[in-house]
Motif scaffolding. Structure first.
Motif, short mmCIF file in Angstrom:
data_model
loop_
_atom_site.label_atom_id
_atom_site.label_comp_id
_atom_site.label_asym_id
_atom_site.label_seq_id
_atom_site.Cartn_x
_atom_site.Cartn_y
_atom_site.Cartn_z
N GLY A 72 41.82 29.34 42.17
CA GLY A 72 41.69 30.10 40.93
C GLY A 72 40.52 29.63 40.09
N ASP A 73 40.36 28.31 39.97
CA ASP A 73 39.23 27.76 39.22
C ASP A 73 37.90 28.10 39.90
OD1 ASP A 73 41.00 26.68 37.42
OD2 ASP A 73 40.99 24.68 38.32
N TYR A 74 37.89 28.04 41.23
CA TYR A 74 36.68 28.36 41.98
C TYR A 74 36.31 29.83 41.79
CZ TYR A 74 33.44 28.62 45.95
OH TYR A 74 32.34 28.81 46.74
N ALA A 75 37.33 30.70 41.78
CA ALA A 75 37.10 32.13 41.56
C ALA A 75 36.51 32.38 40.18
CB ALA A 75 38.41 32.90 41.73
N ALA A 76 37.03 31.68 39.17
CA ALA A 76 36.50 31.83 37.81
C ALA A 76 35.06 31.35 37.73
CB ALA A 76 37.38 31.04 36.83
N ASP A 77 34.73 30.28 38.45
CA ASP A 77 33.35 29.78 38.46
C ASP A 77 32.41 30.80 39.09
OD1 ASP A 77 34.12 27.42 37.28
OD2 ASP A 77 34.29 26.31 39.17
N ILE A 78 32.84 31.44 40.18
CA ILE A 78 32.02 32.47 40.83
C ILE A 78 31.79 33.63 39.87
CG2 ILE A 78 31.98 34.20 42.68
CD1 ILE A 78 33.50 32.21 44.42
N ARG A 79 32.86 34.07 39.20
CA ARG A 79 32.74 35.18 38.25
C ARG A 79 31.80 34.81 37.11
NH1 ARG A 79 37.63 35.26 36.51
NH2 ARG A 79 37.18 34.24 34.54
N ASN A 80 31.94 33.62 36.57
CA ASN A 80 31.06 33.20 35.47
C ASN A 80 29.60 33.10 35.92
OD1 ASN A 80 33.25 33.02 33.71
ND2 ASN A 80 33.63 30.87 34.18
N HIS A 81 29.40 32.68 37.17
CA HIS A 81 28.03 32.61 37.70
C HIS A 81 27.42 34.01 37.79
CE1 HIS A 81 24.63 31.07 39.91
NE2 HIS A 81 24.87 31.91 40.92
N LEU A 82 28.22 34.97 38.23
CA LEU A 82 27.74 36.36 38.31
C LEU A 82 27.41 36.89 36.92
CD1 LEU A 82 30.31 37.79 40.91
CD2 LEU A 82 27.86 37.39 41.29
N ILE A 83 28.25 36.56 35.94
CA ILE A 83 28.01 37.01 34.57
C ILE A 83 26.75 36.35 34.01
CG2 ILE A 83 28.93 36.98 32.21
CD1 ILE A 83 31.74 37.16 33.47
N LEU A 137 40.76 36.78 44.87
CA LEU A 137 39.70 37.79 44.84
C LEU A 137 39.78 38.62 43.55
CD1 LEU A 137 37.34 39.03 46.35
CD2 LEU A 137 38.95 40.49 47.60
N GLY A 138 41.01 38.89 43.09
CA GLY A 138 41.18 39.63 41.84
C GLY A 138 40.61 38.88 40.65
N LEU A 139 40.74 37.56 40.64
CA LEU A 139 40.17 36.75 39.56
C LEU A 139 38.64 36.80 39.59
CD1 LEU A 139 42.57 33.67 39.72
CD2 LEU A 139 42.44 35.37 37.89
N ILE A 140 38.05 36.84 40.78
CA ILE A 140 36.59 36.99 40.87
C ILE A 140 36.15 38.32 40.27
CG2 ILE A 140 34.64 37.24 42.48
CD1 ILE A 140 36.08 35.33 44.37
N CYS A 141 36.95 39.36 40.50
CA CYS A 141 36.61 40.71 40.04
C CYS A 141 36.89 40.93 38.55
CB CYS A 141 37.38 41.74 40.86
SG CYS A 141 37.01 41.69 42.60
N GLY A 142 37.46 39.94 37.87
CA GLY A 142 37.71 40.07 36.45
C GLY A 142 39.04 40.68 36.09
N GLY A 188 39.94 37.62 33.86
CA GLY A 188 40.73 36.53 34.42
C GLY A 188 42.02 36.22 33.68
N THR A 189 42.44 34.97 33.81
CA THR A 189 43.73 34.54 33.27
C THR A 189 43.74 34.47 31.74
OG1 THR A 189 43.14 32.20 33.37
CG2 THR A 189 44.15 33.15 35.34
N GLY A 190 42.59 34.23 31.14
CA GLY A 190 42.53 34.01 29.70
C GLY A 190 42.80 32.58 29.31
#
Length: 454
Positions: free
Chosen positions: A56-67, A134-139, A311-313
């Protein structure tokens, strides 16, 4: 007298005494072997919860990197990702949809264990982890706590099968213990896991409060602590809410949180029952396109909130609780909508963590209007009130908030707020959300089972 004489004679027989001792030793050995396997299962639940947390943390990092590359990248990532998740879930991991808590509750009331084997299969467990990540990566506005409940139940159910346990009470008891252990390990809240088992997963205290259930929860929690450390989810809060004018916040948060949570539950139930006809038809006829549209809405909300609704918030809630982040009322509203949109999409994911973030947003919004109570205190009351408004589990809401902030000073205020929110939520939504979803899921699975058999 005659029978007592025979019995006395048998006890004096050395061969009889030896065989009886051997039987006792074998019985004890078998019991300890069973316990060892249960403990291994509980440790495995804790390990999986740790891996899930890291993913979950890794997914959030990927999403933040994309942002960071471009906030507008989510306009592509979210719709495509949500569509892919929906397609994979339907084709490969069918049955992994949704939170995981209603599915676990349903299995506790299903007596066909062949059907339970399908619901709590290892395949569904893998799908739950991968698709939630994957859902966490997608926001998507989801958490891993609900899926962790189903994952824990699946693991302990598998171990009960390994032991060859055929008794209905024993197998249901293992499912219950595994689900509670999964939730406890996800939040590092062992006491909340026990209360969650008692209050939410089933409704018979005698079946739930067994030593085996408690042992499984403890072993799972200890395993999580061994890998992640003895942390608290939101750090440590030293705020206090003394009796007096500060308790005005209890009434305000209880009413607002219960109202908001009750409305959320009513909308979710309406969506699940297809009362929004046009949305229901679109979802059933074109589920992948519908999920892509939900992803696009999530991306728009994320752009408007500068990524706060993704993500989770957890980061947002943590910042609000500890006072280093301040959000306007729009955060509460947009996170609320993003959670509804995510649920409507049907992808795997839980509601607990986003609900805590929404409750923190509610508390942060109204805290300036309640000067007699510390800002942190109002935020914690808001979290408990909204969480309870959604789940309608006042004891679980109280214990979770108390444990994730390591604060026992406000227990009475949290308890009062939660029970007030519960009463308000029940007026708006008379039947608890998870109960409705569990009954709907159970009926659907039983109907499918009947069709297959016929």
């Amino acid at each position: 007298m005659f029978f007592s004489f025979i019995q006395s004679a048998e006890t004096k027989n050395p061969k009889h005494q030896t065989s009886r001792i051997k039987r006792k030793i074998l019985l004890k050995k078998r019991q300890w072997q069973d316990l060892a396997i249960y403990w291994i299962g509980a440790i495995l639940v804790g390990i999986i919860a740790v891996i899930f947390a890291e993913l979950g943390d890794y997914a959030a990092d990927i999403r933040n990197h994309l942002i960071d590359i471009s906030p507008y990248s989510m306009l592509c990532v979210a719709p495509v990702g949500m569509a892919v998740i929906t397609w994979i879930t339907r084709v490969v991991f069918n049955g992994a949809q949704g939170s995981g808590i209603p599915q676990t509750i349903a299995t506790l009331h299903i007596h066909n264990f062949e059907l339970i084997d399908k619901i709590l299969s290892i395949k569904i467990t893998i799908g739950k982890i991968l698709m939630t990540t994957l859902g966490l990566i997608c926001g998507a506005s989801i958490g891993r706590e609900g899926p962790s409940v189903q994952i824990g139940a699946s693991v302990m159910h598998a171990f009960s099968r390994l032991l060859g346990k055929n008794g209905e009470i024993t197998r249901h008891g293992m499912i219950l213990a595994g689900g509670a252990a999964g939730m406890a390990a996800a939040f590092n809240t062992p006491l909340a896991g026990i209360v969650f088992a008692i209050e939410e997963l089933a409704h018979s205290f005698e079946q739930k409060a067994s030593g085996r259930t408690l042992a499984i929860i403890i072993f799972s929690g200890v395993t999580s602590i061994a890998f992640l450390g003895n942390y608290t989810y939101f750090g440590r809060s030293n705020t206090a809410i003394p009796l007096g004018s500060a308790w005005i916040a209890v009434g305000v948060c209880g009413v607002l949180g219960g109202t908001a949570g009750g409305i959320f539950s009513r909308i979710v139930i309406a969506i699940s029952e297809g009362r929004f006809f046009s949305i229901s038809v679109f979802q059933q006829n074109r589920p992948i396109t519908f999920a892509a549209c939900c992803g696009f809405v999530l991306a728009l909300l994320g752009l408007e909130s500068h990524g706060a609704t993704y993500g989770t918030g957890y980061l947002q809630a943590n910042g609000i609780v500890n006072g280093y982040l301040h959000y306007p009322a729009s955060f509460f509203i947009m996170k609320y909508i993003s959670m509804l949109v995510t649920f409507a999409s049907g992808i795997p994911g839980g509601m607990f963590a986003p609900s805590l973030a929404i409750g923190a947003g509610l508390g942060g919004w109204i805290s300036p209007f309640l000067p007699h109570t510390t800002s942190a205190g109002v935020v914690l009351l808001g979290m408990a009130a909204y969480f309870c408004g959604v789940a309608q589990s006042p004891l679980t809401a109280t214990i979770i908030v108390m444990e994730i902030c390591d604060n026992q000073q406000i227990t009475l205020a949290l308890l009062s707020t939660s029970f007030l929110a519960y009463a308000v939520s029940r007026i708006i939504c008379p039947t608890p959300l998870y109960t409705v979803l569990a009954k709907k899921f159970a009926r659907k699975q039983l109907d499918i089972s009947v069709k297959v058999e016929s």
